[in-house]
Structure formats: C-alpha cells, structure tokens
Design an enzyme around this catalytic site. Structure first.
Site, mmCIF file in Angstrom:
data_model
loop_
_atom_site.group_PDB
_atom_site.id
_atom_site.type_symbol
_atom_site.label_atom_id
_atom_site.label_comp_id
_atom_site.label_asym_id
_atom_site.label_seq_id
_atom_site.Cartn_x
_atom_site.Cartn_y
_atom_site.Cartn_z
ATOM 1 N N SER A 125 -3.884 -44.535 0.111
ATOM 2 C CA SER A 125 -2.495 -44.553 0.572
ATOM 3 C C SER A 125 -1.574 -43.954 -0.485
ATOM 4 O O SER A 125 -1.663 -44.287 -1.666
ATOM 5 C CB SER A 125 -2.061 -45.995 0.866
ATOM 6 O OG SER A 125 -2.861 -46.568 1.876
ATOM 7 N N TYR A 134 -13.143 -54.704 3.904
ATOM 8 C CA TYR A 134 -12.519 -55.671 4.810
ATOM 9 C C TYR A 134 -12.543 -55.221 6.266
ATOM 10 O O TYR A 134 -12.273 -56.015 7.168
ATOM 11 C CB TYR A 134 -11.077 -55.979 4.382
ATOM 12 C CG TYR A 134 -10.129 -54.800 4.367
ATOM 13 C CD1 TYR A 134 -9.663 -54.215 5.538
ATOM 14 C CD2 TYR A 134 -9.681 -54.271 3.169
ATOM 15 C CE1 TYR A 134 -8.795 -53.142 5.525
ATOM 16 C CE2 TYR A 134 -8.804 -53.210 3.126
ATOM 17 C CZ TYR A 134 -8.368 -52.642 4.302
ATOM 18 O OH TYR A 134 -7.505 -51.575 4.279
ATOM 19 N N GLU A 135 -12.873 -53.954 6.519
ATOM 20 C CA GLU A 135 -12.875 -53.463 7.902
ATOM 21 C C GLU A 135 -14.078 -53.988 8.681
ATOM 22 O O GLU A 135 -13.975 -54.243 9.885
ATOM 23 C CB GLU A 135 -12.862 -51.936 7.921
ATOM 24 C CG GLU A 135 -11.570 -51.336 7.380
ATOM 25 C CD GLU A 135 -11.597 -49.826 7.379
ATOM 26 O OE1 GLU A 135 -11.385 -49.230 8.458
ATOM 27 O OE2 GLU A 135 -11.833 -49.225 6.302
ATOM 28 N N MET A 174 -7.708 -53.209 -2.903
ATOM 29 C CA MET A 174 -8.788 -53.557 -1.984
ATOM 30 C C MET A 174 -9.774 -52.417 -1.772
ATOM 31 O O MET A 174 -10.418 -52.330 -0.725
ATOM 32 C CB MET A 174 -8.196 -53.986 -0.633
ATOM 33 C CG MET A 174 -7.199 -55.123 -0.714
ATOM 34 S SD MET A 174 -6.461 -55.485 0.909
ATOM 35 C CE MET A 174 -5.140 -56.615 0.431
ATOM 36 N N SER A 175 -9.906 -51.538 -2.759
ATOM 37 C CA SER A 175 -10.802 -50.385 -2.587
ATOM 38 C C SER A 175 -11.322 -49.923 -3.940
ATOM 39 O O SER A 175 -11.256 -50.653 -4.929
ATOM 40 C CB SER A 175 -10.045 -49.232 -1.898
ATOM 41 O OG SER A 175 -9.019 -48.730 -2.748
ATOM 42 N N ASN A 180 3.915 -52.160 -5.348
ATOM 43 C CA ASN A 180 4.576 -53.473 -5.366
ATOM 44 C C ASN A 180 4.133 -54.245 -6.590
ATOM 45 O O ASN A 180 3.167 -53.860 -7.277
ATOM 46 C CB ASN A 180 4.214 -54.266 -4.108
ATOM 47 C CG ASN A 180 2.707 -54.444 -3.955
ATOM 48 O OD1 ASN A 180 2.023 -53.588 -3.377
ATOM 49 N ND2 ASN A 180 2.176 -55.539 -4.476
ATOM 50 N N HIS A 182 -4.597 -44.010 6.445
ATOM 51 C CA HIS A 182 -5.866 -43.379 6.081
ATOM 52 C C HIS A 182 -6.276 -42.455 7.212
ATOM 53 O O HIS A 182 -6.510 -42.897 8.329
ATOM 54 C CB HIS A 182 -6.947 -44.435 5.845
ATOM 55 C CG HIS A 182 -6.775 -45.170 4.553
ATOM 56 N ND1 HIS A 182 -7.433 -44.799 3.400
ATOM 57 C CD2 HIS A 182 -5.994 -46.224 4.237
ATOM 58 C CE1 HIS A 182 -7.068 -45.621 2.416
ATOM 59 N NE2 HIS A 182 -6.208 -46.493 2.901
ATOM 60 N N HIS A 224 1.447 -54.456 4.800
ATOM 61 C CA HIS A 224 0.862 -53.117 4.770
ATOM 62 C C HIS A 224 1.938 -52.068 5.018
ATOM 63 O O HIS A 224 1.914 -50.979 4.418
ATOM 64 C CB HIS A 224 -0.258 -52.998 5.799
ATOM 65 C CG HIS A 224 -1.033 -51.723 5.694
ATOM 66 N ND1 HIS A 224 -1.720 -51.350 4.555
ATOM 67 C CD2 HIS A 224 -1.214 -50.706 6.586
ATOM 68 C CE1 HIS A 224 -2.295 -50.169 4.746
ATOM 69 N NE2 HIS A 224 -2.002 -49.764 5.975
ATOM 70 N N HIS A 268 -13.259 -49.320 3.961
ATOM 71 C CA HIS A 268 -12.939 -50.511 3.174
ATOM 72 C C HIS A 268 -13.865 -51.656 3.573
ATOM 73 O O HIS A 268 -14.212 -51.800 4.748
ATOM 74 C CB HIS A 268 -11.494 -50.970 3.419
ATOM 75 C CG HIS A 268 -10.453 -49.967 3.038
ATOM 76 N ND1 HIS A 268 -10.110 -48.928 3.858
ATOM 77 C CD2 HIS A 268 -9.662 -49.874 1.930
ATOM 78 C CE1 HIS A 268 -9.152 -48.219 3.270
ATOM 79 N NE2 HIS A 268 -8.875 -48.757 2.101
#
Length: 264
Positions: A24, A79-80, A202-203, A226, A55, A238, A77
């Site tokens: 991102s 989490y997907e 997260m990646s 952030n 993405h 997100h 990812h």
C-alpha cells in the site's frame, strides 16, 4: 501452460534481474517502468488473487532506468486465508526468470514519536511475532535457512546514500510482523516497543524468509501511515491507511525508482 513457461516466453528478451513487491502506498512505482508489459495474475497459475483494497493483481515487466524488473503489484497476506505460503510460487518463478534481488515495500504503523505518518523507513531487521513460516511445508534440510543479514546491509547503505543525496529523510528500524487482519492492541504495541520494534505491519516477513531461502538479496522499505494503537488519538482503519499511503505515494515511489535503478 504454467506461469513459469508463460513468463519465460514473455520475458525472454527482458530477463528481469530485480523483483519488486508493491504494498500500500507504493503503486506509483509502476509509472517509472518504461515500455511496460502488464500481465494480470489471473493469467498466471499460482499467483495470488488479492482480496484487499489497495493491492492490485498485476505483474509488470519492463525497465526502471536501465534495470530490467519484474514488479508484483499486489501480494498474498497470511490473514486472507490463514496460510502464509501464498508467495512461494511467485517468488520461485521470479527467481527462475533470473531475479537475484527482491525489493519489498509495505505500509506500516510507527512505534516512534520521531517517525510520524508520511515517513519512510528502511527495514534493517524484523521480528516474526506471528511465529509462522512459509517454509513449513517444504521438504528437506534446506528449510533451515539463516536469517542473519536478512536485509542486505550493502543494499541498505546504497538506499540510505540515495535518500541523503535527494534530501529525503529515510529512517532505519526493525519491523514487527503481526498476522492481522485486526490492528494491534495498545498492549501489543507496548510489547513490540519493549522487544525493539520501530514499526509494525501485516506483511513482508514471509516474503523475506522465502527470498533468503531462494538465495535472493532483500531490500525493504515501509511507508508510515499511522502511529501504533495507543500512541495517538486517531482511529485506525484500512481506509485511513490507504488515504495516508496515497498522499505520500509520489515521493515514496520516486525514491524507490532511483534506488532500484542504482542497484548492483
């Protein structure tokens, strides 16, 4: 035809040497690719089908400067699907095409007051807080790969010099990987700080592990969107991450393009 045969045919004249994974805030890099060839992931068996806004799902082949590149716009990812090996085949394919270096990018949360949103951070090391590995299901003893110098020191020095020459502030720090998709709690952020992390996301870590297993050198940068949970009053989401990333995309992508063009 599988993805490797298909790309070997398409990239026969290009012979990419640098593989890039865009996270991102970094999509603007594709504007720096000359004479690009775009191949949707849907045409490449085994490539991920991103399910996350921000993405894309396209492989770009071309040149940045004189450097032949293969740029993945979008990644898998953990989490997907719950699996963290979604990038095994794509990186194996890019290595087979001739890539010797992996450049990674992501959006991340800062754990440092002196590194506010819109900052850029060069990753010098990581914390695998999820304690998951994309090598789990692979056979053989070569799974036990060393992670010393996972983020190549020579490439980091080069990136820092280019940023300095541009007058761009490039922080350096340790990236902590949380599986997600939920954001971290304030307690988890405090834990990560105590463990020595400078940013969270997260990646990236699974791909770095894969790259080192494949013998690829790794350079990685984070775009800070952030402050971590509990370090500010902003409401994390997100949508907020994407908004912050898009605001700084042009500057980040220009620096990244200059770095890629200068890689050995």
């Amino acid at each position: 035809m599988n993805a490797l045969d298909f790309l070997t045919d398409r990239a026969a004249k290009l012979q990419p040497r640098i593989a890039v994974v865009l996270g991102s805030g970094w999509a603007g890099l594709t504007e720096h690719i000359s004479n690009p060839v775009q191949i949707p992931y849907v045409e490449l068996n085994g490539f991920p089908q991103p399910s996350v806004d921000g993405h894309g799902g396209t492989l770009w082949l071309g040149h940045i400067g004189s450097q032949p590149v293969a740029v993945m716009s979008g990644r898998s990812h953990g989490y997907e699907t719950g699996a963290v090996d979604g990038m095994v085949w794509p990186l194996q394919v890019l290595k087979a095409l001739g890539c010797h270096t992996l450049v990674q990018t992501n959006a991340a949360g800062s754990l440092r007051a002196d590194m506010p949103p819109q900052s850029l951070m060069l990753i010098t090391d990581h914390l695998n807080l999820a304690q998951r590995s994309p090598l789990e299901a692979l056979p053989g003893n070569d799974r036990f790969v060393s992670m010393v110098n996972a983020y190549d020191q020579e490439l980091n020095r080069l990136a820092a010099l280019i940023a300095l020459a541009q007058g761009t502030t490039l922080f350096e720090g340790v990236y902590a990987w949380f599986l997600g998709p939920q954001f971290e709690t304030p307690a988890e952020i405090r834990m990560a700080q105590l463990l020595g992390a400078d940013a969270v996301g997260m990646s990236t870590v699974p791909e770095t592990i894969l790259a080192r297993h494949l013998g690829l050198r790794v350079l990685a940068l984070s775009f800070i969107t952030n402050l971590g949970a509990g370090l500010s009053n902003e409401q994390l989401s997100h949508a907020h991450t994407l908004s912050q990333a898009q605001q700084g995309s042009a500057q980040a992508s220009c620096l990244l393009a200059d770095i890629i063009a200068a890689l050995p």
